[in-house]
Design a protein around this motif. Structure first.
Motif, PDB file in Angstrom:
ATOM      1  N   TRP A 248       0.818  -1.209   0.000  1.00 23.05           N
ATOM      2  CA  TRP A 248       0.000   0.000   0.000  1.00 23.05           C
ATOM      3  C   TRP A 248       0.853   1.261   0.000  1.00 23.05           C
ATOM      4  CZ3 TRP A 248      -4.946  -0.471  -1.058  1.00 23.05           C
ATOM      5  CH2 TRP A 248      -5.542  -1.714  -0.851  1.00 23.05           C
ATOM      6  N   ARG A 249       2.050   1.173   0.600  1.00 22.30           N
ATOM      7  CA  ARG A 249       2.914   2.358   0.662  1.00 22.30           C
ATOM      8  C   ARG A 249       3.384   2.772  -0.737  1.00 22.30           C
ATOM      9  NH1 ARG A 249       3.848   3.486   5.928  1.00 22.30           N
ATOM     10  NH2 ARG A 249       3.740   1.779   7.400  1.00 22.30           N
ATOM     11  N   LEU A 250       3.643   1.786  -1.600  1.00 19.11           N
ATOM     12  CA  LEU A 250       4.047   2.109  -2.969  1.00 19.11           C
ATOM     13  C   LEU A 250       2.916   2.759  -3.758  1.00 19.11           C
ATOM     14  CD1 LEU A 250       6.244  -0.968  -3.957  1.00 19.11           C
ATOM     15  CD2 LEU A 250       6.982   1.330  -3.293  1.00 19.11           C
ATOM     16  N   LEU A 251       1.684   2.590  -3.288  1.00 20.23           N
ATOM     17  CA  LEU A 251       0.540   3.230  -3.932  1.00 20.23           C
ATOM     18  C   LEU A 251       0.196   4.568  -3.276  1.00 20.23           C
ATOM     19  CD1 LEU A 251      -1.783   0.136  -4.451  1.00 20.23           C
ATOM     20  CD2 LEU A 251      -0.271   1.247  -6.105  1.00 20.23           C
ATOM     21  N   GLY A 252       1.049   4.984  -2.325  1.00 25.71           N
ATOM     22  CA  GLY A 252       0.852   6.297  -1.719  1.00 25.71           C
ATOM     23  C   GLY A 252       0.097   6.301  -0.408  1.00 25.71           C
ATOM     24  N   PHE A 253      -0.192   5.160   0.163  1.00 26.50           N
ATOM     25  CA  PHE A 253      -0.904   5.084   1.443  1.00 26.50           C
ATOM     26  C   PHE A 253       0.117   4.817   2.542  1.00 26.50           C
ATOM     27  CE2 PHE A 253      -4.156   4.531  -1.644  1.00 26.50           C
ATOM     28  CZ  PHE A 253      -5.299   5.062  -1.077  1.00 26.50           C
ATOM     29  N   GLU A 254       0.522   5.872   3.239  1.00 26.22           N
ATOM     30  CA  GLU A 254       1.596   5.797   4.226  1.00 26.22           C
ATOM     31  C   GLU A 254       1.118   5.558   5.653  1.00 26.22           C
ATOM     32  OE1 GLU A 254       4.883   5.890   3.620  1.00 26.22           O
ATOM     33  OE2 GLU A 254       4.525   6.008   1.477  1.00 26.22           O
ATOM     34  N   VAL A 255      -0.156   5.773   5.911  1.00 26.09           N
ATOM     35  CA  VAL A 255      -0.674   5.729   7.284  1.00 26.09           C
ATOM     36  C   VAL A 255      -1.670   4.592   7.435  1.00 26.09           C
ATOM     37  CG1 VAL A 255      -2.035   7.004   9.002  1.00 26.09           C
ATOM     38  CG2 VAL A 255      -0.324   8.193   7.612  1.00 26.09           C
ATOM     39  N   GLU A 256      -1.485   3.802   8.499  1.00 28.15           N
ATOM     40  CA  GLU A 256      -2.443   2.747   8.837  1.00 28.15           C
ATOM     41  C   GLU A 256      -2.837   2.932  10.294  1.00 28.15           C
ATOM     42  OE1 GLU A 256      -3.046  -2.082   8.507  1.00 28.15           O
ATOM     43  OE2 GLU A 256      -1.231  -1.155   7.734  1.00 28.15           O
ATOM     44  N   VAL A 257      -4.145   3.016  10.519  1.00 29.41           N
ATOM     45  CA  VAL A 257      -4.676   3.237  11.863  1.00 29.41           C
ATOM     46  C   VAL A 257      -5.687   2.147  12.170  1.00 29.41           C
ATOM     47  CG1 VAL A 257      -5.934   4.835  13.360  1.00 29.41           C
ATOM     48  CG2 VAL A 257      -4.350   5.728  11.640  1.00 29.41           C
ATOM     49  N   TYR A 258      -5.588   1.624  13.380  1.00 31.55           N
ATOM     50  CA  TYR A 258      -6.542   0.620  13.851  1.00 31.55           C
ATOM     51  C   TYR A 258      -7.511   1.322  14.789  1.00 31.55           C
ATOM     52  CZ  TYR A 258      -2.689  -2.268  12.257  1.00 31.55           C
ATOM     53  OH  TYR A 258      -1.689  -2.822  11.504  1.00 31.55           O
TER      54      TYR A 258
ATOM     55  N   VAL B 232      -7.892   1.258   8.940  1.00 30.34           N
ATOM     56  CA  VAL B 232      -8.079   2.372   8.015  1.00 30.34           C
ATOM     57  C   VAL B 232      -6.729   2.705   7.389  1.00 30.34           C
ATOM     58  CG1 VAL B 232      -8.786   4.789   7.804  1.00 30.34           C
ATOM     59  CG2 VAL B 232      -9.929   3.298   9.462  1.00 30.34           C
ATOM     60  N   ARG B 233      -6.710   2.881   6.071  1.00 33.20           N
ATOM     61  CA  ARG B 233      -5.486   3.266   5.373  1.00 33.20           C
ATOM     62  C   ARG B 233      -5.686   4.645   4.762  1.00 33.20           C
ATOM     63  NH1 ARG B 233      -4.696  -2.349   3.750  1.00 33.20           N
ATOM     64  NH2 ARG B 233      -3.193  -3.183   5.220  1.00 33.20           N
ATOM     65  N   ALA B 234      -4.648   5.489   4.907  1.00 31.11           N
ATOM     66  CA  ALA B 234      -4.716   6.854   4.392  1.00 31.11           C
ATOM     67  C   ALA B 234      -3.380   7.234   3.769  1.00 31.11           C
ATOM     68  CB  ALA B 234      -5.061   7.824   5.529  1.00 31.11           C
ATOM     69  N   ARG B 235      -3.418   8.244   2.904  1.00 33.13           N
ATOM     70  CA  ARG B 235      -2.195   8.693   2.230  1.00 33.13           C
ATOM     71  C   ARG B 235      -1.225   9.329   3.221  1.00 33.13           C
ATOM     72  NH1 ARG B 235      -6.263  10.109  -1.162  1.00 33.13           N
ATOM     73  NH2 ARG B 235      -6.230  12.269  -0.469  1.00 33.13           N
ATOM     74  N   ASP B 236      -1.751  10.133   4.128  1.00 35.26           N
ATOM     75  CA  ASP B 236      -0.931  10.830   5.112  1.00 35.26           C
ATOM     76  C   ASP B 236      -1.825  11.212   6.293  1.00 35.26           C
ATOM     77  OD1 ASP B 236      -2.378  13.123   4.249  1.00 35.26           O
ATOM     78  OD2 ASP B 236      -0.844  13.554   2.747  1.00 35.26           O
ATOM     79  N   LEU B 237      -1.261  11.916   7.266  1.00 36.18           N
ATOM     80  CA  LEU B 237      -2.030  12.273   8.452  1.00 36.18           C
ATOM     81  C   LEU B 237      -3.187  13.217   8.133  1.00 36.18           C
ATOM     82  CD1 LEU B 237       0.687  12.580  11.223  1.00 36.18           C
ATOM     83  CD2 LEU B 237      -1.098  10.851  10.999  1.00 36.18           C
TER      84      LEU B 237
ATOM     85  N   ILE C 245     -14.646   5.416  20.773  1.00 38.20           N
ATOM     86  CA  ILE C 245     -13.728   5.029  19.707  1.00 38.20           C
ATOM     87  C   ILE C 245     -12.303   5.327  20.163  1.00 38.20           C
ATOM     88  CG2 ILE C 245     -13.873   7.248  18.511  1.00 38.20           C
ATOM     89  CD1 ILE C 245     -13.818   5.629  15.869  1.00 38.20           C
ATOM     90  N   GLU C 246     -11.396   4.404  19.860  1.00 37.84           N
ATOM     91  CA  GLU C 246      -9.986   4.563  20.189  1.00 37.84           C
ATOM     92  C   GLU C 246      -9.180   4.292  18.928  1.00 37.84           C
ATOM     93  OE1 GLU C 246      -6.607   2.745  23.227  1.00 37.84           O
ATOM     94  OE2 GLU C 246      -8.491   1.674  22.942  1.00 37.84           O
ATOM     95  N   ALA C 247      -8.216   5.168  18.656  1.00 36.08           N
ATOM     96  CA  ALA C 247      -7.374   5.022  17.472  1.00 36.08           C
ATOM     97  C   ALA C 247      -5.972   4.608  17.885  1.00 36.08           C
ATOM     98  CB  ALA C 247      -7.328   6.335  16.696  1.00 36.08           C
ATOM     99  N   LEU C 248      -5.429   3.627  17.177  1.00 32.34           N
ATOM    100  CA  LEU C 248      -4.056   3.165  17.388  1.00 32.34           C
ATOM    101  C   LEU C 248      -3.351   3.245  16.043  1.00 32.34           C
ATOM    102  CD1 LEU C 248      -5.022  -0.035  19.376  1.00 32.34           C
ATOM    103  CD2 LEU C 248      -4.131   2.077  20.351  1.00 32.34           C
ATOM    104  N   MET C 249      -2.310   4.067  15.956  1.00 32.56           N
ATOM    105  CA  MET C 249      -1.599   4.215  14.696  1.00 32.56           C
ATOM    106  C   MET C 249      -0.440   3.229  14.613  1.00 32.56           C
ATOM    107  SD  MET C 249       0.196   7.467  12.879  1.00 32.56           S
ATOM    108  CE  MET C 249      -1.359   8.288  12.735  1.00 32.56           C
ATOM    109  N   LEU C 250      -0.340   2.557  13.479  1.00 31.36           N
ATOM    110  CA  LEU C 250       0.745   1.613  13.242  1.00 31.36           C
ATOM    111  C   LEU C 250       2.060   2.371  13.103  1.00 31.36           C
ATOM    112  CD1 LEU C 250       1.629  -1.330  12.545  1.00 31.36           C
ATOM    113  CD2 LEU C 250       1.301  -0.702  10.157  1.00 31.36           C
ATOM    114  N   VAL C 251       3.055   1.985  13.898  1.00 31.69           N
ATOM    115  CA  VAL C 251       4.380   2.577  13.820  1.00 31.69           C
ATOM    116  C   VAL C 251       5.282   1.681  12.982  1.00 31.69           C
ATOM    117  CG1 VAL C 251       6.416   3.272  15.142  1.00 31.69           C
ATOM    118  CG2 VAL C 251       4.118   3.748  16.020  1.00 31.69           C
ATOM    119  N   SER C 252       5.290   0.383  13.292  1.00 32.94           N
ATOM    120  CA  SER C 252       6.048  -0.563  12.484  1.00 32.94           C
ATOM    121  C   SER C 252       5.412  -1.937  12.625  1.00 32.94           C
ATOM    122  CB  SER C 252       7.518  -0.614  12.914  1.00 32.94           C
ATOM    123  OG  SER C 252       7.633  -1.134  14.211  1.00 32.94           O
TER     124      SER C 252
END
Length: 153
Positions: A59-69, A111-116, A136-143
């Motif tokens: 997904w990152r190669l398609l421009g989606f850099e952010v993943e949030v749970y 959820v996948r997004a291009r950036d913040l 609702i609680e958001a957890l952002m993927l770091v690695s």
């Protein structure tokens, strides 16, 4: 189906490593004829052991850099809360996974997004508009340290 033969397990191990293997190549790796391999795969598919073959997209190669749970707790005072929420959440294209859970949290969504900035737009305009959210609680993927669907068959 728990009565898998050693050959079935061997085929599944090779397919988990490379789902794009042609039947002839898989048969050669597993040490069985192509015909026997094909019949076993047909049976494993018919019996529901093999559900399909997938491709993995970076997904990152398609421009989606952010993943949030997101962990969502629904308002349980509304009888149709789960169904209403699910129907609406399925319409958000950036929501790539929706899972129902037991416990305090009712739903987990990826959820996948291009950036913040894009994520904030999705969150404010689409996620917060979903019906019957109590919490609702958001957890952002770091690695990502491990991600596999492989089973030790």
């Amino acid at each position: 189906m728990s009565d898998l033969s050693d050959m079935d397990r061997r085929l599944l191990r090779f397919l988990q490593q490379d789902e794009s293997l042609a039947v002839a190549d898989l048969a050669e790796k597993a040490g069985v004829s192509a015909g026997a391999c094909w019949r076993r795969l047909e049976r494993l598919e018919r019996d529901g052991v093999i559900l399909g073959r997938m491709i993995e997209i970076d997904w990152r190669l398609l421009g989606f850099e952010v993943e949030v749970y997101l962990r969502v707790t629904l308002d349980k005072t509304v009888a149709s809360a789960f169904d209403d929420f699910l129907r609406a959440a399925r319409q958000v294209p950036e929501v790539v996974t929706i899972q129902s859970l037991l416990g305090r949290v009712d739903i987990r969504m990826d959820v996948r997004a291009r950036d913040l900035d894009h994520y904030q737009e999705i969150y404010r305009e689409r996620i917060l508009a979903l019906p019957h959210i109590a919490e609702i609680e958001a957890l952002m993927l770091v690695s990502e340290l491990k991600n596999t669907e492989w089973l030790p068959v």
